[in-house]
Design an enzyme around this catalytic site. Structure first.
Site, PDB file in Angstrom:
ATOM      1  N   ASP A 508      41.571  37.775  38.569  1.00 57.44           N
ATOM      2  CA  ASP A 508      40.832  38.295  39.717  1.00 57.44           C
ATOM      3  C   ASP A 508      39.788  37.240  40.074  1.00 57.44           C
ATOM      4  OD1 ASP A 508      39.830  40.074  41.638  1.00 57.44           O
ATOM      5  OD2 ASP A 508      38.296  40.754  40.248  1.00 57.44           O
ATOM      6  N   ASP A 905      38.007  42.314  35.683  1.00 57.29           N
ATOM      7  CA  ASP A 905      36.837  43.037  35.184  1.00 57.29           C
ATOM      8  C   ASP A 905      36.496  44.281  35.980  1.00 57.29           C
ATOM      9  OD1 ASP A 905      35.882  41.898  37.557  1.00 57.29           O
ATOM     10  OD2 ASP A 905      33.838  41.864  36.772  1.00 57.29           O
ATOM     11  N   ASP A 909      41.470  46.140  39.076  1.00 57.75           N
ATOM     12  CA  ASP A 909      42.347  45.427  38.156  1.00 57.75           C
ATOM     13  C   ASP A 909      43.030  46.325  37.140  1.00 57.75           C
ATOM     14  OD1 ASP A 909      39.557  43.290  38.013  1.00 57.75           O
ATOM     15  OD2 ASP A 909      41.315  42.960  39.255  1.00 57.75           O
TER      16      ASP A 909
END
Length: 1205
Positions: A508, A905, A909
């Site tokens: 990400d 995080d 996700d």
């Protein structure tokens, strides 16, 4: 069936079709396929009834086989299933079982339970039973006497007596829930008793096993059964000392495992179990009850101060709440919850999951309370506590699903585990062949049959050592310990070895590659006299006033969803930064009271805050809103803005908006904040500056996050009309106001980690919800995309993402005239001014693709398969991706054969982290249990640690397996040679080899640390690869040749005396061990056990050199010196204990030279020879396959270049 604690997934080539058709049969159904939504897989229920006669015959057979048949049925449940049960329709089962089959080939048996249930049919089953035929009113109200249920993975399935099929109890919905008033009175006592009987207590209570139960489960594992059988055999064979030592080690191992298992269960139970006292509305009055008694339909008060965590999944009915959902999402940003609307209550009974609209009012079990406020009356006074409707309890809640995913993870079909089981089977076969040869010799020598049988069984324990499975987990155990010290925690140890095979890393962006927070670089408003952007403004006081009523500054101050909790502004970090830039003051508007909104269509009434939020410029905080509302003209000049209504951010729209009222103003303003790309669709074209695209491209290409602001003023808009206004009306006909430029800095550890991965030729992908140009800029800055690489981005030139006939155009981001072929995705001929002379000169790594979510969705649905594959391989940045699309990217990469690591995080996700082969969460929140790995290190440097440790653990597992296999075959060779004249090793010789050589070496060889740098090539994960087999077979030949030479050499010496009568006594099966052959083979083999440990202790490029492993080198040195001492100068007590013959010193020196030659040849072969042999074998096998293809006359097609790079 549970996963094997040592090997993980031990299934061998068990192919199961994704979906087998239902069996067509007359009468009620006996089979049913059920979708598990949480796990995204189908399971099959099959009904079975017990045949009483077969059952008694089975019991007799178990007794006659001394329990062996019962043990086999535990390992292979299908054996008992086919022998005792017969298939029967679910509704006709009287005393039977439901067999549950999973797509992975596992089966489980569950007793069909029948419980008393004197309640109406409609309280369990939906209003439709068979297809589209509605159940009659009479049937729906018919009272059941009992209910047949099956509990599978803590979820209850009830048998519908009408359809004869099972229905998940969690899918039941109360049809009377049509609006908020219909549920506000809660459930009466009779209904609560009925639902408690149906749903069970509101508790996520993991079943705890007693010590005796755990002990039985442990010792009937095949590994320990084999050990027990071996100990019994050795005891019968008078190897008491050896049997006692192995028994002691087994007891210690079982005890350690039991303690660790109980700790794990206790930790899981503590994490999942929660109860509290809560106010429940029952029979029109509030009653304090334990949360374990809550049932769907209960109305509870959540305003009590002691409530810190929500005990069930609930819908907020009144009041408002701010909650921390990090337990579910991993993101600790507080989330606001507003009361549910009538429409959402009505939709809940038709939806099996939480919709985005419903989520705004949904309080998830296990989430933490930040603030709860009760409902407010029209005059602003408190009207009552905040109330919520319980909709799901226990394991049916979202937290329950999270706990179940931890308890029942998807099995790993890891090749190493399958190959290791095959290899053990091969070793067993070798033992059988060896014994057959020895048995012939035993018969010729006149050995008794019971002695031959004992020797046969003993040979199996030699070739398949009982300690083999345990040694395979040593590397993983040390890797987990080292990761723990580095702040990386793992809840799935089997994933450690899988991380050694990772060949693509996905990240990400925000919070993972870049810092969590964003800093405002400045804002760009419009120039007064030209239709262009003004200068970058870094101080809010320099921002010029707008000509119209819709002001850029007012938009910055109001267009957000921030709230104040204990004088602290809370909300999205981007909104916090934007509001802080204005330096205004924020106050929540509950003091202004509430208004009534009447729905014209339904006539229902609802209330809403007159003003949700009030903002004031600095210096006016001392003036209260109440004073301003009095209408005094002397207060009118004080600027105050009230947010009347908020349209929340929707990921599909990529924007949010607010309706704002200025004090004493006759109009209201609408402000919209969102992605710059969407503003062109909702703003008047003449309001957009001429350099809009150029400036946007300038900032996004340099990695800045850009947010656009627009607004409009609506004269004469009343509060009531504002509440009834549709979103489409508010967000149309806007005037563009300006851009906010956010600076998103890379984390310090990002660039070094990406560079290390790139040096190791590890493909890296960015999957983000951000702007594609911003993402590409960040990717270039951190090195994920080469600075010199050309990046091509797709756009729709015809149609959109929903049209199969749409056309894409792939253009270079630096030169719009340079495009890709839309099928092959290879560059066309570049324009003359490019430094690249032709497309053919553009190598594979010289260009990359950036793909947006809408294009990705279209390609998944409509693009040619070959084009889709090339896109997945070449795309390095996936931008504007929704959470589902992130998950899809991971799964599509896996379908191409990649082993995917996903690092993230935040909330977006979680699905991708679960789907990846190796999920690594940088969040310390409880939700990180959804990922196998959790890192306290806040940057992606932990990815390198996980991969390095995974590779080291995988190589260690291979080394330990190869070592144990060679140890077995070395001892097998020794014993087979001794069996040729009815001799064997002595009790203390076995003891010395296994306890003083094998165990110290096997335990310490796994302690070698991983190599500091990642190597470009991954370690193999196949035990049957050419290189591994060439290594093992070559070492077997070398060690066996040495033993054969020694065996025949010793017999040719002049001082040699043949052994006397080596046959065992008539009362014993023990073979004699005191002879020259035994002594020479024992002395040489003791060195070979150390030798193979050295050559199999693979160092670089995956582990440090074995010289760095202090304990291993100490063990090798001590054992080696002890062996030298025993070979050259054996002390008499030791020689007597080990039953060694006295042989001349010259012969001892000769044996030492044999050992030395063996060491040199084995080392040279392992270093260079095995690779040469593997290459030669590979060459000939390729020639053979080519010959087969040519003889077949087929056309050899070139495979598509989509493999891992």
């Amino acid at each position: 069936m549970a996963l094997d604690p040592i090997f993980g997934d031990t299934r061998i080539d068990f192919e199961v079709s994704p979906q087998r058709p239902e069996v067509s049969r007359q009468g009620p159904p006996s089979r049913q396929t059920i979708l598990l939504k949480d796990e995204d897989m189908n399971i099959r229920f099959i009904g079975y009834e017990i045949n009483i006669l077969r059952q008694w015959l089975w019991r007799i057979a178990c007794v006659l086989s001394f329990g062996v048949l019962s043990l086999l049925s535990h390992w292979f449940p299908r054996l008992w299933l086919r022998s005792v049960l017969f298939e029967k329709a679910f509704k006709d089962i009287k005393q039977g079982y439901i067999v549950v089959e999973t797509p992975y080939g596992d089966i489980s048996l569950f007793a069909l339970q029948s419980t008393e249930y004197p309640y109406p049919y409609s309280t369990v089953f939906q209003s439709k039973a068979n297809g589209s035929e509605s159940v009659t009113n009479g049937k729906a109200q018919e009272t059941l006497s009992y209910l047949k249920v099956v509990n599978y993975r803590y979820m209850k399935y009830a048998l519908n007596p009408e359809s004869g099929l099972f229905e998940p109890v969690s899918d039941w919905r109360d049809t009377s829930w049509t609006s908020v008033p219909s549920v506000q009175s809660g459930a009466n006592n009779t209904t609560r008793r009925q639902r408690l009987a149906l749903f069970g207590p509101n508790a996520i209570d993991i079943e705890g096993k007693s010590v005796v139960s755990l002990l039985v489960d442990e010792i009937i594992h095949p590994f320990y059964v084999f050990q027990i059988a071996s100990i019994v055999l050795w005891s019968l064979d008078d190897y008491y000392y050896y049997a006692f030592c192995i028994a002691l080690i087994s007891v210690l191992s079982v005890t350690s495992t039991l303690i660790e298992t109980r700790k794990t269960i206790r930790r899981m139970r503590e994490m999942s179990r929660f109860s509290c006292l809560i106010n429940v509305l029952s029979e029109g009055k509030w009653d304090v009850q334990d949360s374990a008694t809550l049932v769907p339909g209960d109305v509870v008060s959540i305003s009590q101060p002691a409530l810190s965590t929500f005990p069930a999944d609930m819908l907020l009915l009144s009041g408002d709440a701010i909650v921390n959902e990090s337990m579910l999402t991993g993101e600790s940003v507080p989330v606001s919850k507003s009361p549910v609307k009538d429409a959402e209550i009505a939709k809940w009974k038709d939806n099996l999951d939480v919709t985005p609209e419903c989520a705004k009012s949904f309080l998830y079990a296990g989430t933490r309370v930040v603030r709860v406020r009760g409902s407010v009356s029209v005059d602003g006074s408190a009207a009552g506590p905040a109330m919520a409707l319980v909709v799901r309890t226990g394991f049916m809640t979202t937290k329950g699903a999270l706990v179940r995913s931890m308890l029942f993870p998807k099995p790993l079909g890891f090749k190493f585990y399958r190959d290791s089981m095959r290899f053990i089977a091969v070793l067993t076969g070798i033992a059988g062949l060896g014994f057959m040869a020895s048995a012939v010799q035993f018969v010729r020598l006149g050995v008794k049959w019971h002695t031959i049988l004992v020797r046969a069984l003993d040979l199996i324990t030699v070739v398949v050592p009982p300690a083999l499975p345990a040694t395979l987990s040593i590397g993983t155990s040390f890797a987990l310990s080292r990761l723990r010290k580095s702040g990386i925690f793992c809840i799935s140890p089997n994933r450690v070895n899988v991380s050694g095979k990772v060949n693509v890393c996905c990240f990400d962006k925000t919070g993972t590659l870049t810092e969590d927070g964003l800093d405002i670089l400045g804002v760009r408003g419009l120039e007064r006299n030209s239709n262009r952007f003004g200068e970058l403004i870094e101080d809010v006081h320099d921002l010029p006033l707008s000509a119209g009523k819709a002001s850029f500054l007012h938009a910055l101050a109001t267009c957000h969803m921030l709230q104040v909790v204990e004088d602290e502004i809370m909300g999205d970090p981007l909104d916090v930064k934007m509001f802080s830039f204005t330096q205004w003051k924020l106050e929540e508007g509950h003091v202004a009271g509430r208004g009534i909104i009447k729905d014209k269509a339904s006539g229902t009434q609802s209330s809403a805050a007159l003003v949700q939020t009030i903002v004031r410029p600095p210096g006016t905080a001392s003036f209260k809103l109440e004073d301003a509302l009095k209408g005094s003209s002397r207060h009118a000049h004080f600027l105050e803005l009230g947010v009347i209504r908020t349209f929340e951010f929707v990921s599909s729209l990529r924007r949010m908006s607010v309706v704002v009222k200025r004090l004493k103003s006759s109009s209201m303003e609408v402000y919209v904040k969102g992605a710059p790309e969407v503003m062109t669709d909702i703003c008047d074209r003449d309001s957009l500056p001429d350099d809009y695209d150029d400036l946007l491209s300038y900032y996004t290409k340099r990695g800045y996050r850009v947010i656009a602001i627009a607004g409009k003023s609506i004269e004469g808009l009343t509060w009531l009309r504002a509440q009834r206004m549709k979103r489409e009306q508010a967000e149309s006909g806007l005037r563009f106001l300006g851009l906010i430029i956010f600076e998103n800095k890379l984390k310090p550890g990002t660039t070094p980690a990406i560079q290390a991965l790139r040096v190791a030729h590890m493909p890296c992908r960015m999957i983000t919800g951000d702007n594609p140009l911003t993402a590409v800029s960040v990717a270039r800055e951190c090195g994920l995309i080469n600075q010199a690489a050309h990046v091509f981005s797709p756009t729709f030139i015809q149609g959109d993402s929903t049209n199969p006939a749409s056309k894409l155009r792939w253009t270079c981001t630096d030169d719009q005239q340079w495009i890709l072929d839309d099928y092959s995705l290879k560059p066309t001929e570049p324009l003359p001014h490019h430094t690249v002379e032709s497309a053919n000169e553009l190598s594979y790594h010289d260009y990359a693709l950036v793909v947006t979510g809408d294009v990705f969705r279209w390609m998944i649905n409509f693009a040619p398969f070959e084009t889709l594959q090339r896109m997945l391989v070449k795309a390095q940045v996936f931008a504007r991706m929704s959470p589902d699309e992130k998950n899809e990217v991971v799964e599509r990469l896996q379908s191409l054969g990649f082993t995917v690591l996903m690092c993230g995080d935040g909330a977006n996700d979680c699905a991708a982290l679960k789907a990846a082969d190796v999920g690594l969460s940088l969040s310390e929140a409880e939700a990180s249990v959804a990922a196998p790995f959790t890192s306290q290190t806040p940057d992606i440097s932990c990815v390198i640690e996980v991969i390095k440790e995974g590779r080291a653990a995988l190589v260690t597992s291979f080394s330990c397996f190869k070592y144990m296999a060679l140890y077995s075959l070395i001892q097998f060779t020794t014993i087979t040679l001794l069996y040729s004249f009815a001799s064997s090793l002595g009790d203390f010789q076995f003891l010395y080899i296994d306890l003083f050589i094998i165990i110290p070496i096997a335990v310490t060889m796994g302690r070698t640390l991983p190599y500091p740098q990642l190597h470009p090539k991954r370690p193999t994960a196949s035990l049957v690869s050419k290189k591994v087999l060439a290594s093992i077979i070559g070492q077997i030949i070398l060690t066996s040749a040495a033993q054969f030479w020694v065996f025949f050499w010793i017999r040719g010496q002049p001082w040699y005396r043949p052994p006397g009568d080596t046959l065992p006594d008539k009362d014993s099966d023990k073979l004699q061990a005191t002879n020259y052959e035994n002594t020479s083979l024992f002395l040489v083999s003791c060195f070979q056990y150390i030798l193979v440990a050295g050559v199999f202790s693979i160092g670089p490029p995956y582990r440090k050199s074995m010289w760095s492993n202090g304990l291993f080198m100490l063990a090798m040195s001590v054992i080696g010196l002890l062996n030298v001492w025993m070979l050259l100068f054996p002390p008499k007590p030791l020689a007597i204990l080990l039953e060694l013959m006295a042989i001349p010193f010259v012969a001892r020196v000769t044996l030492a030279f044999v050992v030395l030659i063996n060491i040199v040849l084995s080392t040279l072969y392992e270093r260079w020879g095995s690779a040469v042999v593997a290459d030669v074998v590979g060459f000939f096998s390729e020639c053979f396959r080519a010959n087969i293809r040519n003889r077949g006359g087929g056309v050899a097609y070139k495979p598509l270049d989509v493999g891992p790079r």
